[in-house]
Design an enzyme around this catalytic site. Structure first.
Site, PDB file in Angstrom:
ATOM      1  N   SER A  14      41.032  45.168  46.992  1.00 49.62           N
ATOM      2  CA  SER A  14      42.445  45.226  46.611  1.00 49.62           C
ATOM      3  C   SER A  14      42.576  45.648  45.158  1.00 49.62           C
ATOM      4  CB  SER A  14      43.120  43.868  46.830  1.00 49.62           C
ATOM      5  OG  SER A  14      42.384  42.819  46.219  1.00 49.62           O
ATOM      6  N   GLU A  16      45.331  45.785  41.656  1.00 53.53           N
ATOM      7  CA  GLU A  16      46.526  45.226  41.023  1.00 53.53           C
ATOM      8  C   GLU A  16      47.109  46.200  40.002  1.00 53.53           C
ATOM      9  OE1 GLU A  16      46.550  41.025  40.113  1.00 53.53           O
ATOM     10  OE2 GLU A  16      47.138  41.509  38.037  1.00 53.53           O
ATOM     11  N   ASP A 108      52.581  33.229  32.080  1.00 53.31           N
ATOM     12  CA  ASP A 108      52.338  33.017  30.657  1.00 53.31           C
ATOM     13  C   ASP A 108      53.653  32.887  29.909  1.00 53.31           C
ATOM     14  OD1 ASP A 108      49.568  33.279  31.014  1.00 53.31           O
ATOM     15  OD2 ASP A 108      49.734  35.472  30.927  1.00 53.31           O
ATOM     16  N   TYR A 146      40.418  30.015  37.949  1.00 52.46           N
ATOM     17  CA  TYR A 146      39.854  30.419  36.661  1.00 52.46           C
ATOM     18  C   TYR A 146      38.386  30.022  36.572  1.00 52.46           C
ATOM     19  CZ  TYR A 146      44.806  30.841  35.891  1.00 52.46           C
ATOM     20  OH  TYR A 146      46.123  31.204  36.019  1.00 52.46           O
ATOM     21  N   PHE A 217      42.286  40.813  25.503  1.00 54.45           N
ATOM     22  CA  PHE A 217      42.484  40.188  26.810  1.00 54.45           C
ATOM     23  C   PHE A 217      41.642  38.919  26.951  1.00 54.45           C
ATOM     24  CE2 PHE A 217      43.796  44.210  29.420  1.00 54.45           C
ATOM     25  CZ  PHE A 217      44.988  44.256  28.711  1.00 54.45           C
ATOM     26  N   HIS A 267      39.002  42.050  43.936  1.00 57.05           N
ATOM     27  CA  HIS A 267      40.353  42.394  43.472  1.00 57.05           C
ATOM     28  C   HIS A 267      40.222  43.076  42.113  1.00 57.05           C
ATOM     29  CE1 HIS A 267      44.724  42.021  43.461  1.00 57.05           C
ATOM     30  NE2 HIS A 267      44.675  41.554  42.226  1.00 57.05           N
TER      31      HIS A 267
END
Length: 293
Positions: A14, A16, A108, A146, A217, A267
């Site tokens: 997949s 994103e 967030d 996570y 990031f 993903h």
């Protein structure tokens, strides 16, 4: 199709994407989606953007993908800056448009806001959002986890217990935050099994595009850059082309190891730039996702 049904039949790939800041950027998102379609992704997802600032474009792109393509799509939904009624309205519109899958996130804080503060009359946690969706709709439902622990979790035990709570409330599967050392994913899976988490956990992979970006990031999400990779990033800090090639090579090896260890899917965080993901999929020749002739 609900993604949980696809996961029962095969291992998924997949991708994103994120919505643009302005409306005139929407065609570029669809061009990026079209480029990865050649590799037959099992589903794509569309994020809400930082602080929920682009949620209208998220809805629009998600619905358009569902209605105008053969791709399965998963909408992101967060608790940020929305009342329960506003969230419910988004879910109703997605449902009416035929969207069958949602990933429920707390989200967030908006830019410039250090801590998450729920809107008046809004949801405070992803678990509350999951409860609302399960009580009112029939979406296929994902949640986040996570491998190195959420930045706000006091320890890994707390973190895995919260992931388990998302599953207990109704998440069909989990997608991980990015990571660059597969050891963290495998250790997370050990904790997950011990905690009784029995739904598929799909690792999330972000191919590196440039040094400054990935340092930013990882500092925001608490992910670790392994020393050897960090050294190479520093070496090519001013050479984005070389860093991008490094990112393709590194992510290819990362995915190869994960796939070889039987993960239920991969993903990719595409960042609307399909070159790296296309190269990785071409390198790996995964079943059902080989390079087009």
């Amino acid at each position: 199709m609900k993604i949980k049904e696809a996961l029962q039949q095969k291992r998924t790939v997949s991708c994103e994407f994120f919505p643009p800041r302005e409306e005139d950027g929407i065609p570029a998102v669809f061009r990026a989606i079209d480029r990865v379609r050649a590799y037959n992704p099992d589903f794509i997802s569309v994020t809400y953007g930082a602080g929920g600032s682009t949620r209208d474009f998220t809805e629009r792109i998600t619905m358009q993908v569902k209605q105008e393509t053969d791709l399965e799509v998963m909408a992101h939904l967060t608790c940020v800056a929305q009342t329960r009624e506003e969230v419910h309205g988004v879910l109703e519109r997605l449902d009416q448009a035929g969207v069958e899958n949602v990933i429920a996130l707390r989200g967030d804080p908006p830019r410039g806001q250090e801590n998450f503060v729920p809107a008046d009359g809004g949801f405070s946690h992803a678990t509350e959002l999951i409860d609302h969706i399960r009580s009112n709709f029939d979406f296929g439902l994902a949640a986040a986890c996570y491998p190195e622990g959420h930045t706000e979790s006091p320890d890994l035990d707390f973190d895995i217990n919260y992931a388990r709570e998302k599953v207990n409330r109704g998440a069909d599967f989990l997608i991980t935050q990015l990571f660059y050392d597969n050891r963290y994913f495998f250790e997370f899976m050990e904790r997950a099994h011990k905690a009784g988490i029995d739904v598929p956990v799909i690792p999330g992979v972000l191919p590196i595009l440039n040094t400054a970006q990935i340092r930013r990031f990882t500092s925001l999400c608490g992910a670790t850059i392994p020393p050897e990779l960090d050294s190479k990033l520093e070496q090519y800090a001013e050479d984005d082309s070389s860093v991008r090639e490094l990112g393709v090579e590194y992510a290819s090896r990362q995915v190869e190891e994960l796939w070889g260890n039987g993960v239920p899917g991969i993903h990719f965080y595409v960042l609307n730039r399909s070159y790296s993901v296309s190269r990785i999929l071409a390198n790996l020749n995964l079943p059902g996702h080989a390079a087009p002739d």
